[in-house]
Design a protein around this motif. Structure first.
Motif, mmCIF file in Angstrom:
data_model
loop_
_atom_site.group_PDB
_atom_site.id
_atom_site.type_symbol
_atom_site.label_atom_id
_atom_site.label_comp_id
_atom_site.label_asym_id
_atom_site.label_seq_id
_atom_site.Cartn_x
_atom_site.Cartn_y
_atom_site.Cartn_z
ATOM 1 N N THR A 1 41.218 48.959 40.083
ATOM 2 C CA THR A 1 41.059 48.267 38.890
ATOM 3 C C THR A 1 40.216 47.293 38.400
ATOM 4 O O THR A 1 40.019 46.404 37.629
ATOM 5 N N TRP B 1 41.064 38.051 39.220
ATOM 6 C CA TRP B 1 41.900 39.226 39.407
ATOM 7 C C TRP B 1 42.790 39.081 40.498
ATOM 8 O O TRP B 1 43.834 39.607 40.606
ATOM 9 N N ALA C 1 45.633 36.845 40.171
ATOM 10 C CA ALA C 1 46.950 37.608 39.406
ATOM 11 C C ALA C 1 47.733 38.477 40.169
ATOM 12 O O ALA C 1 48.780 38.421 40.224
ATOM 13 N N ILE C 2 47.034 38.968 41.251
ATOM 14 C CA ILE C 2 47.785 39.945 41.984
ATOM 15 C C ILE C 2 48.713 38.978 43.042
ATOM 16 O O ILE C 2 49.744 39.277 43.371
ATOM 17 N N PHE D 1 51.539 37.627 41.330
ATOM 18 C CA PHE D 1 52.377 38.955 41.134
ATOM 19 C C PHE D 1 53.438 39.002 42.283
ATOM 20 O O PHE D 1 54.879 39.184 42.355
ATOM 21 N N PRO E 1 45.671 44.214 36.714
ATOM 22 C CA PRO E 1 46.472 42.982 37.267
ATOM 23 C C PRO E 1 46.045 41.684 36.355
ATOM 24 O O PRO E 1 46.910 40.924 35.730
ATOM 25 N N SER F 1 49.923 47.270 36.886
ATOM 26 C CA SER F 1 50.120 46.045 36.116
ATOM 27 C C SER F 1 51.052 45.031 36.747
ATOM 28 O O SER F 1 51.636 45.306 37.773
ATOM 29 N N THR F 2 50.649 43.610 36.376
ATOM 30 C CA THR F 2 51.606 42.699 36.894
ATOM 31 C C THR F 2 52.434 42.187 35.981
ATOM 32 O O THR F 2 52.987 40.923 36.247
ATOM 33 N N LEU G 1 55.110 43.991 34.185
ATOM 34 C CA LEU G 1 55.733 45.121 34.133
ATOM 35 C C LEU G 1 56.651 45.121 33.004
ATOM 36 O O LEU G 1 56.676 46.254 32.378
#
Lengths: 200, 211
Positions: A86, A96, A99-100, A103, B85, B152-153, B155
């Motif tokens: 991605t 990026w 963000a991961i 999460f 993300p 996706s972050t 959801l």
């Protein structure tokens, strides 16, 4: 793997692709990721190391224990590996990766607090029973501690340490050489037995 | 060698060339293309409303269809952005459907004011909701399957947008198929249930888009 990188063993902004010299522009990490996506294993290893270095302080600020930081960092690196398709190298890498990381951190914290809440519910269940029984059925501390003594030895010790001496489940686990989750499970079972006996 | 180094060594050792995902607008277009094909085929089978050409002379009908198409397009693009993300670093574009819904609500309000004397209510009611729901099942399955290929972050939000995309396809189909002009009926049995079902996306997103 590129010739320059193979010789130096480190990431170099100048490398060769199909015999042509290419100079990476912009974000180093973005360039590393671009090379990783084309199958450069050394660039990928370096990217993951740099990412780990970048994210460790971010996680350390938000997590209490060092072991937790390592666990979440592993989760984040695995997620980066899984989601690397991605990222196309055309936009900044750090947002990026963060963000991961955010999460996965939220996932971890959600699971952690859900566990704590579950444990807190167990305690409140017992607290709800004890005062009622003490006033309404003539239970006093001695009679309850007698009931506790009748429990299997391990469960009785755990309850004594947690409720009489005020240790946390983690401290109890360290003290009696058990896993923290196992302590919580044993305590939960003990509450159930106690509740059944006190409700009779 | 600590755990992290071991993991990095393991991951990098077996890595192979990976094809990066297409850009969100391209991805969104792909999903739009598939949903449009489905819409066209089902309309060809079920038939369009007999007075469709006549309806296109009415400005509020045109505005409604344009904005419904806007919702259809914006939810597809938003779903594509939400599949990344970092939202492909286009956070604002991910929220485009909100503006589209606001405009749509405004158009429905003016259509309701313009519907004077009010058009007669059709004899059926909840059947429309059921039809939209059945029609939207395939696009829902398709969009969730497609979104699962990414990471996706967000959801729950992704789930809502995916369901709205699927249901806007259904709402478009029924609006072009069914000969109903009562705005009250449309709001009550076409559009409000569509928004209510989006709540299902909140739950589905969490369950189906986990990675």
């Amino acid at each position: 793997m590129t010739a320059t990188a193979a010789l130096s063993g480190y990431y170099s902004p100048v490398h060769f692709q199909n015999g042509k010299q290419v100079t990476d522009r912009g974000d180093t990490l973005a360039a590393l990721m671009q090379r990783s996506l084309s199958g450069d294993t050394q660039a990928y290893a370096e990217l993951l190391q740099e990412t780990a270095r970048l994210l460790r302080p971010y996680l350390s600020k938000r997590l209490y224990a060092g072991s937790e930081v390592d666990d979440v960092l592993q989760e984040v690196l695995l997620s980066i590996h899984k989601a690397r398709h991605t990222y196309d190298g055309q936009r900044p890498y750090k947002p990026w990766a963060y963000a991961i990381a955010k999460f996965r951190l939220q996932d971890h914290l959600r699971a952690h607090y859900a566990d704590q809440l579950h444990n807190a519910e167990d305690l409140s269940e017992l607290e709800e029973i004890l005062p009622d029984d003490v006033t309404e059925s003539g239970f006093n501390y001695e009679s309850i501690s007698e009931e506790v003594k009748k429990l299997p030895e391990k469960q009785a010790t755990i309850l004594r340490l947690m409720h009489r001496e005020g240790y946390t489940s983690k401290e109890v686990a360290e003290k009696i050489g058990m896993n923290e989750s196992a302590v919580k499970v044993a305590a939960h079972r003990a509450y159930k037995i106690l509740r059944e006996r006190l409700e009779r | 060698m600590d755990k992290i180094e071991q993991l990095i060594a393991g991951l990098s050792k077996d890595t192979q060339a990976v094809q990066p995902a297409p850009r969100p607008w391209l991805l969104g277009l792909k999903w739009l293309g598939a949903a449009t094909a489905y819409l066209v085929v089902t309309l060809a089978i079920s038939g369009t409303r007999p007075d469709l050409l006549l309806q296109f002379h009415k400005p509020w009908f045109v505005a409604e269809i344009v904005l419904l198409t806007g919702i259809f397009v914006s939810t597809a693009l938003s779903a594509a952005i939400l599949s990344f993300p970092d939202l492909h670093q286009q956070r604002r574009a991910a929220f485009a459907p909100v503006w589209m819904f606001a405009l749509f609500a405004l158009v429905l309000f003016f259509s309701w004011l313009a519907d004077n004397p009010p058009s007669p209510l059709p004899v059926h009611s909840f059947e429309c909701t059921i039809n939209i729901f059945i029609f939207s099942l395939l696009p829902s399955a398709g969009i969730f399957y497609a979104m699962r290929q990414f990471a996706s972050t967000h959801l729950r939000l992704s789930g809502i947008v995916a369901v709205l995309f699927a249901f806007s396809t259904g709402a478009l189909w029924l609006r072009l198929h069914e000969q109903t002009d009562s705005i009250i009926h449309l709001i009550e049995w076409h559009y409000l249930p569509m928004i209510a079902v989006a709540a299902l996306g909140w739950w589905l997103g969490k369950k189906l888009l986990k990675w």
